[in-house]
Enzyme design. Structure first.
Site, mmCIF file in Angstrom:
data_model
loop_
_atom_site.group_PDB
_atom_site.id
_atom_site.type_symbol
_atom_site.label_atom_id
_atom_site.label_comp_id
_atom_site.label_asym_id
_atom_site.label_seq_id
_atom_site.Cartn_x
_atom_site.Cartn_y
_atom_site.Cartn_z
ATOM 1 N N ASP A 11 0.818 -1.221 0.000
ATOM 2 C CA ASP A 11 0.000 0.000 0.000
ATOM 3 C C ASP A 11 0.849 1.268 0.000
ATOM 4 O OD1 ASP A 11 -2.366 -1.474 0.034
ATOM 5 O OD2 ASP A 11 -2.410 -1.542 2.225
ATOM 6 N N CYS A 12 2.173 1.118 0.077
ATOM 7 C CA CYS A 12 3.089 2.259 0.169
ATOM 8 C C CYS A 12 3.757 2.502 -1.183
ATOM 9 C CB CYS A 12 4.146 1.970 1.240
ATOM 10 S SG CYS A 12 5.499 3.157 1.302
ATOM 11 N N GLU A 13 3.606 3.715 -1.713
ATOM 12 C CA GLU A 13 4.198 4.063 -3.002
ATOM 13 C C GLU A 13 5.722 3.935 -2.979
ATOM 14 O OE1 GLU A 13 4.571 7.915 -5.954
ATOM 15 O OE2 GLU A 13 2.792 7.756 -4.692
ATOM 16 N N ARG A 16 6.561 0.298 -3.198
ATOM 17 C CA ARG A 16 6.311 -0.227 -4.554
ATOM 18 C C ARG A 16 7.396 0.226 -5.529
ATOM 19 N NH1 ARG A 16 1.021 1.503 -3.299
ATOM 20 N NH2 ARG A 16 1.228 3.233 -4.769
#
Length: 143
Positions: A11-13, A16
């Site tokens: 869920d963390c940019e 990712r």
């Protein structure tokens, strides 16, 4: 085959982007979704030590119970901070990456480039469009 581990939050940019840069180096890392499978206390302490950071530097504030738990209190010991991370893994900042060249908290995500043992295989841009690796596979200097 290069053994790389990423402690990842999908869920963390930033996490990712880091994972994508590892893959852009032609490596498929071992992905540990640390919110589902938190590291043990001894492993977390080992990662902190190998990264050359303090527990406070690994502590995440945004989107966590940091304020409610009073974790901004500078009098808290490293043991107390690690206790909090063990009780609430969301307090562990991410992504942590382990490679043969070291351990790094990859914030910003391109910090992973410093510890990847294999070069980037081509251009890379973050999800927000910021280009960090050119077509030649070399890091683009920050402005």
């Amino acid at each position: 085959m290069t053994d790389i581990i990423i402690y990842h939050n999908p869920d963390c940019e930033t996490s990712r982007n880091t994972l994508a840069m590892i893959r852009n180096a032609g490596v498929e890392p071992h992905v540990v979704e640390y919110l589902k499978t938190p590291p043990s206390r001894p492993l977390l302490m080992h990662l902190i030590e190998r990264a050359g950071i303090t527990p406070r530097q690994l502590l995440r504030e945004k989107g966590t119970p940091y304020a409610q738990r009073g974790l901004g209190d500078e009098r808290l010991t490293d043991t107390a901070l690690v206790d909090a991370m063990m009780a609430h893994p969301i307090l562990i900042n991410r992504p942590l990456v382990v490679t043969p060249l070291g351990v790094r908290l990859c914030r910003p995500s391109e910090a992973v480039l410093d510890i990847l043992p294999t070069p980037q295989q081509g251009a890379f841009a973050k999800e927000d469009g910021e280009r960090v690796v050119g077509a030649d596979g070399n890091r683009i200097p920050s402005p």
